[in-house]
Write a protein that holds these residues in place. Structure first.
Motif, PDB file in Angstrom:
ATOM      1  N   SER A  31     -82.219  51.498  44.968  1.00  0.00           N
ATOM      2  CA  SER A  31     -80.698  51.817  44.564  1.00  0.00           C
ATOM      3  C   SER A  31     -79.700  50.981  44.994  1.00  0.00           C
ATOM      4  O   SER A  31     -78.673  50.598  44.220  1.00  0.00           O
ATOM      5  N   MET A  32     -79.666  50.408  45.969  1.00  0.00           N
ATOM      6  CA  MET A  32     -78.692  49.469  46.296  1.00  0.00           C
ATOM      7  C   MET A  32     -78.668  48.163  45.545  1.00  0.00           C
ATOM      8  O   MET A  32     -77.635  47.650  45.022  1.00  0.00           O
ATOM      9  N   MET A  33     -79.968  47.709  44.927  1.00  0.00           N
ATOM     10  CA  MET A  33     -80.021  46.582  44.029  1.00  0.00           C
ATOM     11  C   MET A  33     -79.267  47.119  42.722  1.00  0.00           C
ATOM     12  O   MET A  33     -78.740  46.190  42.181  1.00  0.00           O
ATOM     13  N   GLN A  34     -79.638  48.270  42.282  1.00  0.00           N
ATOM     14  CA  GLN A  34     -79.170  48.433  40.957  1.00  0.00           C
ATOM     15  C   GLN A  34     -77.455  48.742  41.137  1.00  0.00           C
ATOM     16  O   GLN A  34     -76.862  48.360  40.077  1.00  0.00           O
ATOM     17  N   ILE A  35     -76.942  49.254  42.191  1.00  0.00           N
ATOM     18  CA  ILE A  35     -75.500  49.158  42.491  1.00  0.00           C
ATOM     19  C   ILE A  35     -75.108  47.836  42.245  1.00  0.00           C
ATOM     20  O   ILE A  35     -74.105  47.382  41.771  1.00  0.00           O
ATOM     21  N   GLY A  36     -75.811  46.909  42.972  1.00  0.00           N
ATOM     22  CA  GLY A  36     -75.225  45.553  42.818  1.00  0.00           C
ATOM     23  C   GLY A  36     -75.385  45.056  41.458  1.00  0.00           C
ATOM     24  O   GLY A  36     -74.466  44.292  41.130  1.00  0.00           O
ATOM     25  N   ALA A  40     -72.352  43.337  39.168  1.00  0.00           N
ATOM     26  CA  ALA A  40     -72.392  42.148  38.643  1.00  0.00           C
ATOM     27  C   ALA A  40     -72.307  42.285  37.076  1.00  0.00           C
ATOM     28  O   ALA A  40     -71.576  41.450  36.410  1.00  0.00           O
ATOM     29  N   ASN A  41     -72.706  43.451  36.347  1.00  0.00           N
ATOM     30  CA  ASN A  41     -72.672  43.455  35.024  1.00  0.00           C
ATOM     31  C   ASN A  41     -71.130  43.637  34.928  1.00  0.00           C
ATOM     32  O   ASN A  41     -70.586  43.257  33.628  1.00  0.00           O
ATOM     33  N   THR A  42     -70.383  44.379  35.497  1.00  0.00           N
ATOM     34  CA  THR A  42     -68.900  44.895  35.193  1.00  0.00           C
ATOM     35  C   THR A  42     -68.157  43.332  35.204  1.00  0.00           C
ATOM     36  O   THR A  42     -67.364  43.054  34.492  1.00  0.00           O
ATOM     37  N   ASN A  43     -68.762  42.626  36.317  1.00  0.00           N
ATOM     38  CA  ASN A  43     -67.807  41.265  36.422  1.00  0.00           C
ATOM     39  C   ASN A  43     -68.201  40.262  35.385  1.00  0.00           C
ATOM     40  O   ASN A  43     -67.281  39.804  34.826  1.00  0.00           O
ATOM     41  N   ALA A  44     -69.415  40.499  35.003  1.00  0.00           N
ATOM     42  CA  ALA A  44     -69.859  39.554  33.479  1.00  0.00           C
ATOM     43  C   ALA A  44     -69.120  39.937  32.456  1.00  0.00           C
ATOM     44  O   ALA A  44     -68.972  39.181  31.598  1.00  0.00           O
ATOM     45  N   ILE A  45     -68.996  41.290  32.321  1.00  0.00           N
ATOM     46  CA  ILE A  45     -68.223  41.690  31.059  1.00  0.00           C
ATOM     47  C   ILE A  45     -66.768  41.331  31.127  1.00  0.00           C
ATOM     48  O   ILE A  45     -66.224  41.011  30.136  1.00  0.00           O
ATOM     49  N   ASN A 141     -60.781  41.677  39.503  1.00  0.00           N
ATOM     50  CA  ASN A 141     -61.806  42.621  39.485  1.00  0.00           C
ATOM     51  C   ASN A 141     -61.848  43.248  40.765  1.00  0.00           C
ATOM     52  O   ASN A 141     -61.617  42.603  41.776  1.00  0.00           O
ATOM     53  N   GLN A 142     -62.495  44.310  40.925  1.00  0.00           N
ATOM     54  CA  GLN A 142     -62.360  45.046  42.155  1.00  0.00           C
ATOM     55  C   GLN A 142     -63.179  44.472  43.299  1.00  0.00           C
ATOM     56  O   GLN A 142     -62.749  44.513  44.193  1.00  0.00           O
ATOM     57  N   ASN A 143     -64.466  43.950  42.635  1.00  0.00           N
ATOM     58  CA  ASN A 143     -65.354  43.294  43.833  1.00  0.00           C
ATOM     59  C   ASN A 143     -65.190  41.973  43.924  1.00  0.00           C
ATOM     60  O   ASN A 143     -65.681  41.346  44.917  1.00  0.00           O
TER      61      ASN A 143
END
Length: 160
Positions: A31-36, A40-45, A141-143
């Motif tokens: 689940s932690m990998m999924q959140i990461g 990363a997907n949001t950052n890529a978008i 970006n937030q992260n």
């Protein structure tokens, strides 16, 4: 007489609890990998939208005649307005801002992010009758904090 069970089969309670603990730790890691991956997907978008926006503005500016008011040298340095040391950019210091192309000084991307766009033009650089154009697109970006795309292009020149 003592009752003993021969050939016991099955798991003890301790073995079952240990197996559940190992499974829980594994599922937490997944689940932690999924959140990461989602971050990363949001950052890529956001980055894809930023690059697409920069390319669109650059192509729009490149399609204009050199006499266009959007390609005038305002005296601002090519890097004027640029973010320094991770601080916010200062588009007011730039020669041209997004409000010259769009209704506002910032543009909202398809992902809901707000992009700050500005550019600077230097006349007769690198040769006579040419313009050097430097375009900046910034967003947060937030992260990953402040992000940017910077493009430089030369317009005109020897073939004019």
């Amino acid at each position: 007489m003592k009752n003993t069970i021969k050939n016991q089969k099955g798991f003890s309670l301790i073995e079952a609890v240990a197996a559940m603990f190992i499974l829980t730790v594994g599922l937490l890691a997944v689940s932690m990998m999924q959140i990461g991956a989602m971050k990363a997907n949001t950052n890529a978008i956001s980055r894809t939208d930023g690059v697409a926006m920069a390319q669109t503005v650059m192509e729009t500016l490149r399609s204009l005649p050199l006499s266009s008011s959007l390609l005038t040298d305002t005296g601002a340095a090519l890097d004027a307005g640029k973010s320094v040391n991770g601080n916010a950019p200062i588009p007011a210091n730039a020669g041209h801002r997004a409000s010259e192309l769009y209704p506002a000084t910032t543009v909202e991307g398809s992902n809901g992010k707000v992009y700050t766009i500005f550019w600077n033009v230097e006349k007769d650089a690198p040769t006579k009758r040419a313009r050097t154009l430097r375009l900046f697109v910034y967003w947060t970006n937030q992260n990953s904090g402040l992000n940017k795309v910077i493009m430089t292009s030369t317009l005109g020149g020897l073939y004019l």
